[in-house]
Design an enzyme around this catalytic site. Structure first.
Site, short mmCIF file in Angstrom:
data_model
loop_
_atom_site.label_atom_id
_atom_site.label_comp_id
_atom_site.label_asym_id
_atom_site.label_seq_id
_atom_site.Cartn_x
_atom_site.Cartn_y
_atom_site.Cartn_z
N TYR A 102 3.28 -2.03 10.44
CA TYR A 102 2.96 -3.05 9.44
C TYR A 102 4.03 -3.00 8.34
O TYR A 102 4.10 -2.06 7.58
CB TYR A 102 1.58 -2.82 8.83
N PRO A 152 -12.67 -8.48 13.24
CA PRO A 152 -14.07 -8.78 13.54
C PRO A 152 -14.53 -10.16 13.07
O PRO A 152 -15.59 -10.63 13.47
CB PRO A 152 -14.84 -7.66 12.82
N GLY A 193 -10.01 -14.35 10.47
CA GLY A 193 -10.33 -15.29 9.39
C GLY A 193 -10.87 -16.62 9.86
O GLY A 193 -11.46 -17.36 9.06
N PHE A 194 -10.71 -16.93 11.16
CA PHE A 194 -11.15 -18.25 11.63
C PHE A 194 -12.66 -18.41 11.50
O PHE A 194 -13.15 -19.50 11.18
CB PHE A 194 -10.72 -18.46 13.09
N ALA A 203 -13.49 -19.47 7.86
CA ALA A 203 -13.08 -20.73 7.25
C ALA A 203 -12.75 -21.84 8.24
O ALA A 203 -12.54 -22.99 7.84
CB ALA A 203 -11.86 -20.48 6.35
N GLY A 204 -12.68 -21.54 9.51
CA GLY A 204 -12.48 -22.58 10.52
C GLY A 204 -11.16 -23.31 10.41
O GLY A 204 -10.12 -22.73 10.08
#
Length: 344
Positions: free
Chosen positions: A61, A207, A211-212, A215-216
């Site tokens: 990272y 999990p 982020g989808f 907030a889609g």
């Protein structure tokens, strides 16, 4: 913030962690530009004050900058936290390469100890499996690092059931970290039962579906340049996949929680041996994620949630590098090893 996150035993080797961890990857880029260091150190301290003491990073990272950041945040609070870091992914000529040869294992560990500025790594994962090197060889060097006191517990990430068994036979595996969420369930058939049979804890990354599931399509449509998610098949199929989020969000409204909390609560309900590590760079999201521990789901609600994100209803692979996930982690037999990467 008052401490509200309980402690649990992860695996059966003695490691005790917070029931929910904090993924630190996004603080150092990957999902866009790195965030301001003072803000991220404060966020890590806020997490620790809330009882989220299981911090997850990796040498890749940044690369390296995330471990340095986490190391700075540890000053004065080292004894309160459990540090998990990883090795095994190198960027070579702008290509990802897995490395598991003994010399690399040792040099990677020394590098992580230095960047984190600690004497011992609590949980050290093989980030990706080097399919050129027998897993027994990689594990043999990790076993030495445990014996030398540089590593307390050993983990695997994105390893197949067979690879987990072979690794565990060399030295006990404490945790397996794989992607697991409402819409990424490919580990349930073989990997989860294998971990449970061997007493290995399960650490789901992403999990909330990167982020989808929080907030889609609004998230997917506003990804900044340089955000790794732009390369992910699921984020390239937003028009189809937005229905999953919309259904989760509608159910969350009924439940009186957020979509992210509902998606995260589903993961928590998969078992007491499951410790997810949602990542965030925002205090509000950290508080929301902690709140997911209080969301209770009935068997009927779990089934309803799962019906929204069945494999038929989700379009696109879960990862941009599926060839380096657990589906492709079988290594050669130990008898083939000749002491270098040219396995015969």
């Amino acid at each position: 913030m008052a401490s509200m996150v309980p402690k649990v035993e992860l695996g059966s080797q003695g490691l005790v962690v917070s029931a929910q961890g904090l993924g630190c990857m996004g603080m150092s880029g990957i999902y866009g530009l790195p965030k301001p260091e003072p803000d991220m150190i404060k966020l890590i301290h806020d997490a620790i004050d809330s009882g989220v003491t299981f911090l997850d990073t990796s040498d890749v990272y940044g690369p390296h900058t995330n471990e340095i950041l986490v190391g700075k945040a540890l000053k004065g609070v080292r004894e309160k936290v459990q540090i998990a870091t990883k090795f095994g992914i190198q960027w070579m000529d702008e290509k990802r390469e897995a490395r598991g040869d003994p010399e690399y294992v040792r040099s990677a560990c020394e590098g992580s100890l230095k960047r984190l500025d600690i004497d011992c790594i609590d949980l050290y994962y093989i980030h990706r499996i080097d399919i050129r090197v027998p897993i027994e060889v990689t594990m043999g060097e990790l076993k030495k690092l445990v014996e030398e006191g540089k590593v307390k517990y050993v983990g695997l990430s994105e390893a197949s059931a067979a690879t987990i068994r072979r690794a565990h036979a060399v030295h006990p595996i404490t945790a397996v970290q794989n992607e697991w969420s409402l819409w990424s369930r490919d580990l349930e058939d073989e990997i989860v039962p294998t971990c449970r049979e061997l007493g290995i804890g399960i650490v789901p990354y992403s999990p909330i579906g990167r982020g989808f599931l929080a907030a889609g399509s609004s998230l997917a449509e506003n990804l900044v340049e340089g955000d790794f998610r732009k390369s992910m098949p699921r984020f390239q199929n937003v028009d189809h996949n937005k229905t999953v989020f919309e259904q989760v969000n509608e159910m969350a409204t009924r439940k009186g929680c957020t979509a992210a909390q509902l998606a995260l609560a589903w993961v928590h309900h998969q078992g007491t041996d499951v410790v997810p590590i949602p990542g965030t760079t925002k205090l509000e999201n950290l508080k929301q994620n902690i709140g997911a521990l209080s969301v209770k789901l009935t068997p009927e609600e779990l089934a309803e949630l799962e019906s929204f994100a069945s494999s038929e209803s989700v379009k696109g692979e879960r990862h941009a590098y599926m060839n380096s996930t657990w589906i492709n982690s079988e290594t050669p037999p130990l008898s083939s090893w000749r002491g270098n990467l040219e396995v015969v």
